[in-house]
Every structure is written in structure tokens, then in C-alpha cells.
Motif scaffolding. Sequence first.
Motif, PDB file in Angstrom:
ATOM      1  N   GLY A  21       0.814  -1.217   0.000  1.00 34.33           N
ATOM      2  CA  GLY A  21       0.000   0.000   0.000  1.00 34.33           C
ATOM      3  C   GLY A  21       0.845   1.264   0.000  1.00 34.33           C
ATOM      4  O   GLY A  21       0.596   2.192  -0.779  1.00 34.33           O
ATOM      5  N   LEU A  24       2.583   1.591  -3.360  1.00 28.63           N
ATOM      6  CA  LEU A  24       1.675   2.030  -4.422  1.00 28.63           C
ATOM      7  C   LEU A  24       1.442   3.537  -4.358  1.00 28.63           C
ATOM      8  O   LEU A  24       1.503   4.228  -5.379  1.00 28.63           O
ATOM      9  CB  LEU A  24       0.346   1.280  -4.317  1.00 28.63           C
ATOM     10  CG  LEU A  24      -0.675   1.567  -5.405  1.00 28.63           C
ATOM     11  CD1 LEU A  24      -0.162   1.103  -6.756  1.00 28.63           C
ATOM     12  CD2 LEU A  24      -1.989   0.896  -5.076  1.00 28.63           C
ATOM     13  N   TRP A  46       1.610  -7.593  -4.292  1.00 23.64           N
ATOM     14  CA  TRP A  46       0.157  -7.689  -4.417  1.00 23.64           C
ATOM     15  C   TRP A  46      -0.272  -9.146  -4.595  1.00 23.64           C
ATOM     16  O   TRP A  46      -1.235  -9.604  -3.982  1.00 23.64           O
ATOM     17  CB  TRP A  46      -0.341  -6.832  -5.578  1.00 23.64           C
ATOM     18  CG  TRP A  46      -1.810  -6.973  -5.818  1.00 23.64           C
ATOM     19  CD1 TRP A  46      -2.419  -7.424  -6.941  1.00 23.64           C
ATOM     20  CD2 TRP A  46      -2.873  -6.671  -4.904  1.00 23.64           C
ATOM     21  NE1 TRP A  46      -3.776  -7.424  -6.788  1.00 23.64           N
ATOM     22  CE2 TRP A  46      -4.084  -6.966  -5.544  1.00 23.64           C
ATOM     23  CE3 TRP A  46      -2.909  -6.190  -3.610  1.00 23.64           C
ATOM     24  CZ2 TRP A  46      -5.320  -6.790  -4.935  1.00 23.64           C
ATOM     25  CZ3 TRP A  46      -4.147  -6.016  -3.002  1.00 23.64           C
ATOM     26  CH2 TRP A  46      -5.321  -6.308  -3.664  1.00 23.64           C
ATOM     27  N   GLY A  60      -9.372  -6.528  -6.278  1.00 25.11           N
ATOM     28  CA  GLY A  60      -8.517  -6.000  -7.343  1.00 25.11           C
ATOM     29  C   GLY A  60      -9.281  -5.086  -8.285  1.00 25.11           C
ATOM     30  O   GLY A  60      -8.746  -4.084  -8.763  1.00 25.11           O
ATOM     31  N   LEU A  63      -9.623  -1.774  -6.604  1.00 28.39           N
ATOM     32  CA  LEU A  63      -8.368  -1.025  -6.739  1.00 28.39           C
ATOM     33  C   LEU A  63      -8.180  -0.514  -8.166  1.00 28.39           C
ATOM     34  O   LEU A  63      -7.657   0.587  -8.369  1.00 28.39           O
ATOM     35  CB  LEU A  63      -7.183  -1.889  -6.320  1.00 28.39           C
ATOM     36  CG  LEU A  63      -7.044  -2.137  -4.828  1.00 28.39           C
ATOM     37  CD1 LEU A  63      -5.915  -3.115  -4.557  1.00 28.39           C
ATOM     38  CD2 LEU A  63      -6.815  -0.839  -4.087  1.00 28.39           C
ATOM     39  N   LEU A  66     -10.354   2.529  -8.425  1.00 24.71           N
ATOM     40  CA  LEU A  66      -9.734   3.661  -7.726  1.00 24.71           C
ATOM     41  C   LEU A  66      -8.558   4.226  -8.521  1.00 24.71           C
ATOM     42  O   LEU A  66      -8.372   5.446  -8.582  1.00 24.71           O
ATOM     43  CB  LEU A  66      -9.275   3.235  -6.332  1.00 24.71           C
ATOM     44  CG  LEU A  66     -10.380   2.977  -5.312  1.00 24.71           C
ATOM     45  CD1 LEU A  66      -9.791   2.403  -4.031  1.00 24.71           C
ATOM     46  CD2 LEU A  66     -11.147   4.248  -5.022  1.00 24.71           C
ATOM     47  N   SER A  67      -7.783   3.350  -9.134  1.00 23.05           N
ATOM     48  CA  SER A  67      -6.660   3.813  -9.962  1.00 23.05           C
ATOM     49  C   SER A  67      -7.166   4.597 -11.166  1.00 23.05           C
ATOM     50  O   SER A  67      -6.578   5.612 -11.551  1.00 23.05           O
ATOM     51  CB  SER A  67      -5.825   2.627 -10.440  1.00 23.05           C
ATOM     52  OG  SER A  67      -5.276   1.946  -9.362  1.00 23.05           O
ATOM     53  N   TRP A  89      -1.596   1.425 -13.425  1.00 22.86           N
ATOM     54  CA  TRP A  89      -2.016   0.553 -12.332  1.00 22.86           C
ATOM     55  C   TRP A  89      -3.437   0.041 -12.548  1.00 22.86           C
ATOM     56  O   TRP A  89      -3.776  -1.060 -12.111  1.00 22.86           O
ATOM     57  CB  TRP A  89      -1.875   1.251 -10.986  1.00 22.86           C
ATOM     58  CG  TRP A  89      -0.466   1.219 -10.514  1.00 22.86           C
ATOM     59  CD1 TRP A  89       0.412   2.255 -10.465  1.00 22.86           C
ATOM     60  CD2 TRP A  89       0.247   0.067 -10.058  1.00 22.86           C
ATOM     61  NE1 TRP A  89       1.625   1.813 -10.010  1.00 22.86           N
ATOM     62  CE2 TRP A  89       1.557   0.480  -9.753  1.00 22.86           C
ATOM     63  CE3 TRP A  89      -0.084  -1.269  -9.889  1.00 22.86           C
ATOM     64  CZ2 TRP A  89       2.519  -0.401  -9.277  1.00 22.86           C
ATOM     65  CZ3 TRP A  89       0.879  -2.144  -9.416  1.00 22.86           C
ATOM     66  CH2 TRP A  89       2.157  -1.710  -9.116  1.00 22.86           C
ATOM     67  N   PHE A  93      -4.074  -3.940 -12.222  1.00 23.97           N
ATOM     68  CA  PHE A  93      -5.072  -4.527 -11.327  1.00 23.97           C
ATOM     69  C   PHE A  93      -6.158  -5.260 -12.109  1.00 23.97           C
ATOM     70  O   PHE A  93      -6.640  -6.311 -11.678  1.00 23.97           O
ATOM     71  CB  PHE A  93      -5.708  -3.461 -10.434  1.00 23.97           C
ATOM     72  CG  PHE A  93      -4.806  -2.972  -9.347  1.00 23.97           C
ATOM     73  CD1 PHE A  93      -4.146  -3.851  -8.517  1.00 23.97           C
ATOM     74  CD2 PHE A  93      -4.620  -1.620  -9.144  1.00 23.97           C
ATOM     75  CE1 PHE A  93      -3.316  -3.402  -7.504  1.00 23.97           C
ATOM     76  CE2 PHE A  93      -3.798  -1.155  -8.138  1.00 23.97           C
ATOM     77  CZ  PHE A  93      -3.144  -2.050  -7.321  1.00 23.97           C
ATOM     78  N   SER A  97      -6.821  -9.244 -11.696  1.00 21.16           N
ATOM     79  CA  SER A  97      -8.165  -9.673 -11.291  1.00 21.16           C
ATOM     80  C   SER A  97      -8.776 -10.634 -12.301  1.00 21.16           C
ATOM     81  O   SER A  97      -9.454 -11.594 -11.917  1.00 21.16           O
ATOM     82  CB  SER A  97      -9.079  -8.466 -11.113  1.00 21.16           C
ATOM     83  OG  SER A  97      -8.630  -7.675 -10.051  1.00 21.16           O
TER      84      SER A  97
END
Length: 106
Positions: A21, A24, A46, A60, A63, A66-67, A89, A93, A97
Motif C-alpha cells: 500500500g 503504491l 500484491w 482487485g 483497486l 480507484l486507480s 495501475w 489490477f 483480477s
Amino acid sequence: MLKKAKNLIFKYRAYILGIFGLGLVWDIFFNQQISDLAVLILVILWILSIFSFRLEPKIGLILAALSYAVSFIFQFFNQEMIMEKGASWFFVFLLISLVQSFIKSE
């Protein structure tokens, strides 16, 4: 040997997730260079976190979203490096995923 490594990863899994975290956040917001080694290390951390915590693929995807949001928001502030790293990213992710979903469906 492999069992010993699994036990070690399981024992320090919270630290692994914490380092991931922080790494990142550092990579997206503070690192002004594109470093393949940093990305590789963070991806490995990760993946170790996924296996040690048995995380679902939707984590994932969250995330990834969010990225993507970081990339979208910083586009308006003309922060191209943060925007590019957020987009990179996002794809990392998303790919992890998807692979995780395929493995889980078998």
C-alpha cells in the motif's frame, strides 16, 4: 522449503500488504520516474497479498476502479505523470483480477 516460505509469508502478510500500500502510494504520487523494478516488486507484493489473505477478485477490481479515478481526476489538474501511473495501475489490477477470476472459476 516451500512450506517454510508459505509459513513465512503467512506470518508477515500484514507487513506485505502494508508495504504494498505504501509503495503504491509512493509510486503513483511521489515517484516522478517510471521504474519497472518498482512496478515488478509491487506486483509481486500484491500477488503475495492475494494468496496470503485469499482476497477475492473484486478487491482487485475495486483497486482498478480507484486507480482509474485517480487517473481521471488528475487529468483535470494537468498532472500527466500521476495520470499515466494511475492508468498503468488500472490495467495491472484489471489484468491480475481477470487472471484470478479465471483461476478461481476452474
